[in-house]
Design a protein around this motif. Structure first.
Motif, PDB file in Angstrom:
ATOM      1  N   SER A   7      -5.515 -28.318 -21.313  1.00  0.00           N
ATOM      2  CA  SER A   7      -6.657 -29.199 -21.131  1.00  0.00           C
ATOM      3  C   SER A   7      -7.844 -28.372 -20.658  1.00  0.00           C
ATOM      4  CB  SER A   7      -6.345 -30.321 -20.138  1.00  0.00           C
ATOM      5  OG  SER A   7      -6.036 -29.800 -18.857  1.00  0.00           O
ATOM      6  N   GLY A   8      -9.019 -28.971 -20.661  1.00  0.00           N
ATOM      7  CA  GLY A   8     -10.218 -28.315 -20.169  1.00  0.00           C
ATOM      8  C   GLY A   8     -11.123 -27.748 -21.235  1.00  0.00           C
ATOM      9  N   GLY A   9     -10.737 -27.867 -22.491  1.00  0.00           N
ATOM     10  CA  GLY A   9     -11.588 -27.389 -23.561  1.00  0.00           C
ATOM     11  C   GLY A   9     -12.828 -28.245 -23.720  1.00  0.00           C
ATOM     12  N   GLY A  10     -13.778 -27.732 -24.473  1.00  0.00           N
ATOM     13  CA  GLY A  10     -15.019 -28.444 -24.700  1.00  0.00           C
ATOM     14  C   GLY A  10     -16.067 -27.529 -25.268  1.00  0.00           C
ATOM     15  N   ALA A  40      -9.507 -18.348 -33.956  1.00  0.00           N
ATOM     16  CA  ALA A  40     -10.866 -18.647 -34.384  1.00  0.00           C
ATOM     17  C   ALA A  40     -10.857 -19.082 -35.842  1.00  0.00           C
ATOM     18  CB  ALA A  40     -11.755 -17.424 -34.199  1.00  0.00           C
ATOM     19  N   PRO A  41     -11.891 -19.798 -36.273  1.00  0.00           N
ATOM     20  CA  PRO A  41     -11.952 -20.239 -37.666  1.00  0.00           C
ATOM     21  C   PRO A  41     -11.830 -19.069 -38.638  1.00  0.00           C
ATOM     22  CG  PRO A  41     -13.627 -21.356 -36.381  1.00  0.00           C
ATOM     23  CD  PRO A  41     -13.038 -20.300 -35.485  1.00  0.00           C
ATOM     24  N   GLY A  42     -10.920 -19.186 -39.583  1.00  0.00           N
ATOM     25  CA  GLY A  42     -10.743 -18.172 -40.604  1.00  0.00           C
ATOM     26  C   GLY A  42     -10.046 -16.912 -40.156  1.00  0.00           C
ATOM     27  N   LYS A  43      -9.517 -16.883 -38.941  1.00  0.00           N
ATOM     28  CA  LYS A  43      -8.865 -15.693 -38.425  1.00  0.00           C
ATOM     29  C   LYS A  43      -7.434 -15.989 -37.971  1.00  0.00           C
ATOM     30  CE  LYS A  43     -13.084 -13.399 -36.814  1.00  0.00           C
ATOM     31  NZ  LYS A  43     -13.742 -12.737 -35.661  1.00  0.00           N
ATOM     32  N   GLU A  44      -6.647 -14.929 -37.840  1.00  0.00           N
ATOM     33  CA  GLU A  44      -5.293 -15.058 -37.328  1.00  0.00           C
ATOM     34  C   GLU A  44      -5.317 -15.317 -35.826  1.00  0.00           C
ATOM     35  OE1 GLU A  44      -3.622 -14.939 -40.875  1.00  0.00           O
ATOM     36  OE2 GLU A  44      -2.362 -14.941 -39.083  1.00  0.00           O
ATOM     37  N   ARG A  45      -4.289 -15.972 -35.349  1.00  0.00           N
ATOM     38  CA  ARG A  45      -4.176 -16.200 -33.913  1.00  0.00           C
ATOM     39  C   ARG A  45      -3.922 -14.872 -33.200  1.00  0.00           C
ATOM     40  NH1 ARG A  45      -0.165 -20.881 -32.387  1.00  0.00           N
ATOM     41  NH2 ARG A  45       1.382 -19.305 -33.008  1.00  0.00           N
ATOM     42  N   GLU A  46      -4.635 -14.651 -32.096  1.00  0.00           N
ATOM     43  CA  GLU A  46      -4.543 -13.404 -31.361  1.00  0.00           C
ATOM     44  C   GLU A  46      -4.211 -13.650 -29.891  1.00  0.00           C
ATOM     45  OE1 GLU A  46      -8.173 -11.242 -30.777  1.00  0.00           O
ATOM     46  OE2 GLU A  46      -9.396 -13.067 -30.618  1.00  0.00           O
ATOM     47  N   ALA A  91     -12.788 -21.050 -30.580  1.00  0.00           N
ATOM     48  CA  ALA A  91     -11.426 -21.001 -31.108  1.00  0.00           C
ATOM     49  C   ALA A  91     -10.620 -22.148 -30.528  1.00  0.00           C
ATOM     50  CB  ALA A  91     -10.754 -19.670 -30.754  1.00  0.00           C
ATOM     51  N   ILE A  92      -9.427 -22.331 -31.072  1.00  0.00           N
ATOM     52  CA  ILE A  92      -8.432 -23.172 -30.438  1.00  0.00           C
ATOM     53  C   ILE A  92      -7.596 -22.281 -29.528  1.00  0.00           C
ATOM     54  CG2 ILE A  92      -6.488 -24.734 -30.758  1.00  0.00           C
ATOM     55  CD1 ILE A  92      -7.580 -25.359 -33.530  1.00  0.00           C
ATOM     56  N   TYR A  93      -7.444 -22.681 -28.280  1.00  0.00           N
ATOM     57  CA  TYR A  93      -6.740 -21.886 -27.287  1.00  0.00           C
ATOM     58  C   TYR A  93      -5.375 -22.487 -26.987  1.00  0.00           C
ATOM     59  CZ  TYR A  93     -10.862 -19.073 -26.350  1.00  0.00           C
ATOM     60  OH  TYR A  93     -11.921 -18.203 -26.464  1.00  0.00           O
ATOM     61  N   TYR A  94      -4.362 -21.627 -26.932  1.00  0.00           N
ATOM     62  CA  TYR A  94      -2.985 -22.038 -26.698  1.00  0.00           C
ATOM     63  C   TYR A  94      -2.391 -21.273 -25.522  1.00  0.00           C
ATOM     64  CZ  TYR A  94      -3.269 -23.543 -31.615  1.00  0.00           C
ATOM     65  OH  TYR A  94      -3.636 -24.118 -32.807  1.00  0.00           O
ATOM     66  N   TYR A 109       7.770 -16.075 -28.005  1.00  0.00           N
ATOM     67  CA  TYR A 109       7.510 -17.187 -27.100  1.00  0.00           C
ATOM     68  C   TYR A 109       8.020 -18.483 -27.726  1.00  0.00           C
ATOM     69  CZ  TYR A 109       4.415 -13.952 -24.689  1.00  0.00           C
ATOM     70  OH  TYR A 109       3.906 -12.870 -24.009  1.00  0.00           O
ATOM     71  N   PRO A 110       9.058 -19.080 -27.153  1.00  0.00           N
ATOM     72  CA  PRO A 110       9.623 -20.295 -27.757  1.00  0.00           C
ATOM     73  C   PRO A 110       8.894 -21.583 -27.404  1.00  0.00           C
ATOM     74  CG  PRO A 110      10.912 -19.663 -25.846  1.00  0.00           C
ATOM     75  CD  PRO A 110       9.868 -18.588 -26.031  1.00  0.00           C
ATOM     76  N   ILE A 111       8.037 -21.556 -26.400  1.00  0.00           N
ATOM     77  CA  ILE A 111       7.399 -22.774 -25.916  1.00  0.00           C
ATOM     78  C   ILE A 111       5.891 -22.629 -26.007  1.00  0.00           C
ATOM     79  CG2 ILE A 111       7.197 -24.383 -23.980  1.00  0.00           C
ATOM     80  CD1 ILE A 111       9.836 -23.109 -22.903  1.00  0.00           C
ATOM     81  N   TRP A 112       5.265 -23.554 -26.693  1.00  0.00           N
ATOM     82  CA  TRP A 112       3.812 -23.527 -26.926  1.00  0.00           C
ATOM     83  C   TRP A 112       3.179 -24.867 -26.603  1.00  0.00           C
ATOM     84  CZ3 TRP A 112       0.896 -19.418 -29.093  1.00  0.00           C
ATOM     85  CH2 TRP A 112       1.652 -18.296 -29.428  1.00  0.00           C
ATOM     86  N   GLY A 113       1.941 -24.817 -26.120  1.00  0.00           N
ATOM     87  CA  GLY A 113       1.163 -26.023 -25.965  1.00  0.00           C
ATOM     88  C   GLY A 113       0.557 -26.447 -27.287  1.00  0.00           C
ATOM     89  N   GLN A 114      -0.115 -27.586 -27.273  1.00  0.00           N
ATOM     90  CA  GLN A 114      -0.675 -28.151 -28.499  1.00  0.00           C
ATOM     91  C   GLN A 114      -2.024 -27.546 -28.874  1.00  0.00           C
ATOM     92  OE1 GLN A 114      -1.076 -29.476 -25.541  1.00  0.00           O
ATOM     93  NE2 GLN A 114      -3.198 -30.166 -25.476  1.00  0.00           N
ATOM     94  N   GLY A 115      -2.649 -26.823 -27.962  1.00  0.00           N
ATOM     95  CA  GLY A 115      -3.937 -26.209 -28.200  1.00  0.00           C
ATOM     96  C   GLY A 115      -5.088 -27.079 -27.740  1.00  0.00           C
ATOM     97  N   THR A 116      -6.173 -26.429 -27.327  1.00  0.00           N
ATOM     98  CA  THR A 116      -7.382 -27.135 -26.937  1.00  0.00           C
ATOM     99  C   THR A 116      -8.587 -26.406 -27.520  1.00  0.00           C
ATOM    100  OG1 THR A 116      -8.594 -28.086 -25.051  1.00  0.00           O
ATOM    101  CG2 THR A 116      -7.616 -25.907 -24.723  1.00  0.00           C
ATOM    102  N   GLN A 117      -9.534 -27.164 -28.049  1.00  0.00           N
ATOM    103  CA  GLN A 117     -10.680 -26.591 -28.740  1.00  0.00           C
ATOM    104  C   GLN A 117     -11.753 -26.151 -27.758  1.00  0.00           C
ATOM    105  OE1 GLN A 117     -11.333 -26.232 -32.308  1.00  0.00           O
ATOM    106  NE2 GLN A 117     -12.939 -24.937 -31.390  1.00  0.00           N
ATOM    107  N   VAL A 118     -12.258 -24.935 -27.968  1.00  0.00           N
ATOM    108  CA  VAL A 118     -13.389 -24.407 -27.213  1.00  0.00           C
ATOM    109  C   VAL A 118     -14.477 -24.022 -28.198  1.00  0.00           C
ATOM    110  CG1 VAL A 118     -14.224 -22.514 -25.755  1.00  0.00           C
ATOM    111  CG2 VAL A 118     -12.011 -23.590 -25.281  1.00  0.00           C
ATOM    112  N   THR A 119     -15.683 -24.511 -27.968  1.00  0.00           N
ATOM    113  CA  THR A 119     -16.812 -24.212 -28.835  1.00  0.00           C
ATOM    114  C   THR A 119     -17.960 -23.653 -28.002  1.00  0.00           C
ATOM    115  OG1 THR A 119     -16.199 -26.010 -30.347  1.00  0.00           O
ATOM    116  CG2 THR A 119     -18.430 -25.136 -30.519  1.00  0.00           C
TER     117      THR A 119
END
Length: 122
Positions: A7-10, A40-46, A91-94, A109-119
């Motif tokens: 949480s906390g994205g925006g 980030a849009p159009g990029k691999e998750r880092e 990007a979307i942050y996880y 990493y077997p456990i991941w959150g759903q992601g939150t958008q940061v702009t």
């Protein structure tokens, strides 16, 4: 049932700050490495931050000096403080956990959150 919730994205202007939270349930957060990743849009998750059981953190070159991770064991929650934000931080942050030893390899990493958008706007 193991779950991570970000949480906390925006939206924020360049140079501003945001703080993301990652709340864990069904797992003792402090017993595992915690990683933060972004896509980030159009990029691999880092990977951007890894924090060990001993709470030693390493950061990617892209965020070092601007982002800081901490965790509250009593609340079973981790936090990512993001300062001096840039448009390229958009990007979307996880958050992820479940591996005892830290690694940049996302498959460990077997456990991941759903992601939150940061702009970040310029």
């Amino acid at each position: 049932q193991v779950r991570l919730v970000e949480s906390g994205g925006g939206s924020v202007q360049a140079g501003g700050s945001l703080r993301l939270s990652c709340a864990a349930s069904g797992i003792v957060y402090s017993r595992y490495c915690v990683g933060w990743f972004r896509q980030a849009p159009g990029k691999e998750r880092e990977g951007i931050v890894l924090t060990s059981i001993a709470e030693n953190s390493i950061y990617s070159d892209s965020v070092k000096g601007r982002f800081t991770f901490s965790r509250d064991s009593d609340k079973n929650t981790g936090y990512l403080q993001m300062d001096s934000m840039k448009p390229e931080d958009t990007a979307i942050y996880y958050c992820a956990t479940g591996t005892i030893e830290c690694s940049w390899s996302q498959s460990l990493y077997p456990i991941w959150g759903q992601g939150t958008q940061v702009t970040v706007s310029s």
